[in-house]
Design a protein around this motif. Structure first.
Motif, PDB file in Angstrom:
ATOM      1  N   ASP A   1      10.598   7.147   1.302  1.00  0.00           N
ATOM      2  CA  ASP A   1      10.240   7.866   0.083  1.00  0.00           C
ATOM      3  C   ASP A   1       9.798   6.835  -0.946  1.00  0.00           C
TER       4      ASP A   1
ATOM      5  N   GLY B   1      -1.373   6.488   3.849  1.00  0.00           N
ATOM      6  CA  GLY B   1      -2.253   7.301   4.687  1.00  0.00           C
ATOM      7  C   GLY B   1      -2.698   6.479   5.886  1.00  0.00           C
TER       8      GLY B   1
ATOM      9  N   ASP C   1       0.897  -1.163   0.000  1.00  0.00           N
ATOM     10  CA  ASP C   1       0.000   0.000   0.000  1.00  0.00           C
ATOM     11  C   ASP C   1       0.933   1.210   0.000  1.00  0.00           C
TER      12      ASP C   1
ATOM     13  N   GLU D   1       5.459   8.621   3.627  1.00  0.00           N
ATOM     14  CA  GLU D   1       6.553   9.499   4.067  1.00  0.00           C
ATOM     15  C   GLU D   1       6.171  10.227   5.358  1.00  0.00           C
TER      16      GLU D   1
HETATM   17  C1  LIG Z   1      -3.846  10.881  -1.572  1.00  0.00           C
HETATM   18  S1  LIG Z   1      -3.099  10.282  -0.085  1.00  0.00           S
HETATM   19  C2  LIG Z   1      -3.654   8.599  -0.096  1.00  0.00           C
HETATM   20  C3  LIG Z   1      -3.800   7.994   1.290  1.00  0.00           C
HETATM   21  C4  LIG Z   1      -4.500   6.623   1.327  1.00  0.00           C
HETATM   22  N1  LIG Z   1      -3.804   5.651   0.517  1.00  0.00           N
HETATM   23  C5  LIG Z   1      -5.933   6.769   0.854  1.00  0.00           C
HETATM   24  O1  LIG Z   1      -6.211   6.400  -0.299  1.00  0.00           O
HETATM   25  O2  LIG Z   1      -6.779   7.249   1.635  1.00  0.00           O
HETATM   26  C6  LIG Z   1      -1.384  10.180  -0.570  1.00  0.00           C
HETATM   27  C7  LIG Z   1      -0.420   9.715   0.518  1.00  0.00           C
HETATM   28  O3  LIG Z   1       0.904   9.707  -0.041  1.00  0.00           O
HETATM   29  C8  LIG Z   1       1.815  10.078   0.980  1.00  0.00           C
HETATM   30  N2  LIG Z   1       3.078  10.519   0.351  1.00  0.00           N
HETATM   31  C9  LIG Z   1       3.379  11.747  -0.171  1.00  0.00           C
HETATM   32  N3  LIG Z   1       4.640  11.744  -0.655  1.00  0.00           N
HETATM   33  C10 LIG Z   1       5.145  10.501  -0.426  1.00  0.00           C
HETATM   34  C11 LIG Z   1       6.396   9.881  -0.690  1.00  0.00           C
HETATM   35  N4  LIG Z   1       7.366  10.551  -1.302  1.00  0.00           N
HETATM   36  N5  LIG Z   1       6.572   8.583  -0.315  1.00  0.00           N
HETATM   37  C12 LIG Z   1       5.578   7.905   0.314  1.00  0.00           C
HETATM   38  N6  LIG Z   1       4.365   8.439   0.587  1.00  0.00           N
HETATM   39  C13 LIG Z   1       4.156   9.706   0.224  1.00  0.00           C
HETATM   40  C14 LIG Z   1       1.071  11.175   1.727  1.00  0.00           C
HETATM   41  O4  LIG Z   1       1.617  11.368   3.027  1.00  0.00           O
HETATM   42  C15 LIG Z   1      -0.356  10.624   1.741  1.00  0.00           C
HETATM   43  O5  LIG Z   1      -0.601   9.849   2.902  1.00  0.00           O
END
Ligand SMILES: C[S@@+](CC[C@H](N)C(=O)[O-])C[C@H]1O[C@@H](n2cnc3c(N)ncnc32)[C@H](O)[C@@H]1O
Length: 383
Positions: free
Chosen positions: A298, A247, A243, A269
């Motif tokens: 990341d 989030g 996943d 992240e």
């Molecule tokens: C649109 S939300 C989706 C959250 C969850 N999967 C949902 O669908 O409800 C995008 C997620 O990507 C994470 N994110 C942003 N940049 C990231 C990175 N470079 N690596 C990993 N996660 C990241 C954010 O913190 C956020 O939780």
């Protein structure tokens, strides 16, 4: 210990990961305003704690003056940036204590510096968590751009710590001065929040979701995520599922329910998000009953090539457009590298974001699994 902070504008600072095509600065007028204020007689000799320092500008500027700072961050990228910025400016990353928002905190704070975060919930939660370590003699100074400091921001300081006022604006930035009142009556920190998933969203319907402050869509199910959950297969034999950008972990939870033998890996992240995903998973699968891994990282960095069968991703879309595109691209390229041959990347996104072209370019194929006027779910297979 502690001389005059070196202003962020006098330091070499970059974001993480540094992208030579993007020339976005790693500091702004709010960091600079705070730096000037700290140079005007603020006592830096005690324990200094910085919360919300985005790319480490405040931490580096204090470290360069010989002040040892405890930085509290919700962002893995922000923490990496801080470590690199310290090195880039001749300081050792060990010259600052880099802590996360989800760690236990202890010991009194003499100077609390707050770079106002984008999420009011995250600000409130951190003020609640740090409040027991703030005494009547703690100096509390906040900073932010005028557009980031609202009445609700000041009310959060007032309600949780004590009387608060702001400075005049300088270059569209403002400072916040708060005088802690330890005797004040207070309510309780409401975070984390738990809600039940609604009916009609497939296997995860009715399950609880735990949300730490600042997590994406923390008090309701996002409509894009809902659409994704409605179209995930209700049964799958994928054994190793990620996943990505988890989030609160709701997508990975649904995948775990649909694939009883799969090992789930949740990546984000944000430390608050990773803590949420862990708690969401534990609410359905009590510890010891199901294998899963939770990583602050990341994107797919650190995954072995060919080690994953299925990646599920709802990429971030709120930040600066260029940064957001770069993040989605990094997520997709990382997913491709980690997938085994025949493994799949599933992505949900707003139609207008154009992920189809990116995925097709990378994988050589991309189908539309489902579409609505607003969202599209895409699947690419590693061949
Ligand atoms: C649109 S939300 C989706 C959250 C969850 N999967 C949902 O669908 O409800 C995008 C997620 O990507 C994470 N994110 C942003 N940049 C990231 C990175 N470079 N690596 C990993 N996660 C990241 C954010 O913190 C956020 O939780």
């Amino acid at each position: 210990m502690g001389g005059t902070p070196v202003l962020p504008s006098e330091l070499a600072l970059t974001r993480f990961p540094a992208d030579p095509r993007e020339r976005l600065r790693a500091w702004d007028a709010a960091d600079e305003y705070l730096g000037r204020q700290l140079g005007e007689g603020v006592d830096l000799s005690g324990r200094v704690v910085v919360f919300g320092d985005r790319w480490g500008a405040i931490t580096t500027s204090l470290a360069a003056a010989g002040v040892r700072v405890t930085q509290i961050s919700d962002s893995y990228l922000g923490q990496q940036a801080t470590a690199e910025n310290l090195s880039r400016n001749g300081e050792s990353p060990a010259d600052a204590a880099l802590a996360t928002t989800v760690e236990d905190f202890s010991g009194p704070i003499d100077l609390l510096l707050v770079r106002v975060p984008k999420s009011l919930a995250l600000l409130e939660d951190q003020l609640w968590r740090l409040r027991p370590f703030v005494g009547p003699d703690t100096t509390v100074i906040g900073t932010g751009m005028v557009t980031e400091i609202h009445t609700s921001t000041l009310q959060a300081f007032e309600r949780i710590l004590g009387p608060t006022r702001t400075s005049l604006a300088v270059r569209k930035a403002r400072l916040i001065f708060c005088s802690p009142d330890v005797g004040m009556a207070r309510t309780q920190n409401p975070w984390p929040l738990t809600y039940q998933l609604p009916d009609g969203i497939g296997v995860a319907s009715g399950h609880p979701v735990v949300n730490y402050a600042g997590t994406f869509s923390a008090d309701h199910l996002d409509i894009g995520t809902r659409f994704f959950l409605q179209h995930l297969p209700s049964r799958s034999d994928a054994a190793r599922i990620v996943d990505l950008g988890c989030g609160n972990g709701v997508v990975g939870l649904a995948a775990a329910l649909a694939s009883p033998k799969a090992v789930l890996r949740f990546v984000d992240e944000s430390y608050q998000a990773v803590a949420s995903a862990r708690a969401t998973f534990a609410a359905t699968f009590p510890p010891g009953t199901r294998d899963a891994e939770f990583r602050a990282a990341d994107g797919m960095a650190g995954f072995e090539p060919g080690s994953v069968d299925l990646v599920l991703n709802n990429p971030p879309f709120h930040s600066h457009q260029a940064t957001t595109d770069a993040t989605a691209w990094r997520m997709f390229t990382g997913a491709r590298a980690a997938l085994r041959r025949g493994g799949e990347l599933w992505v949900v996104g707003n139609r207008h974001l154009g992920y189809h072209g990116k995925m097709k370019r990378l994988f050589g194929n991309c189908d539309v699994v489902a579409g609505s006027p607003k969202f599209v779910i895409l699947r690419a297979v590693r061949i």
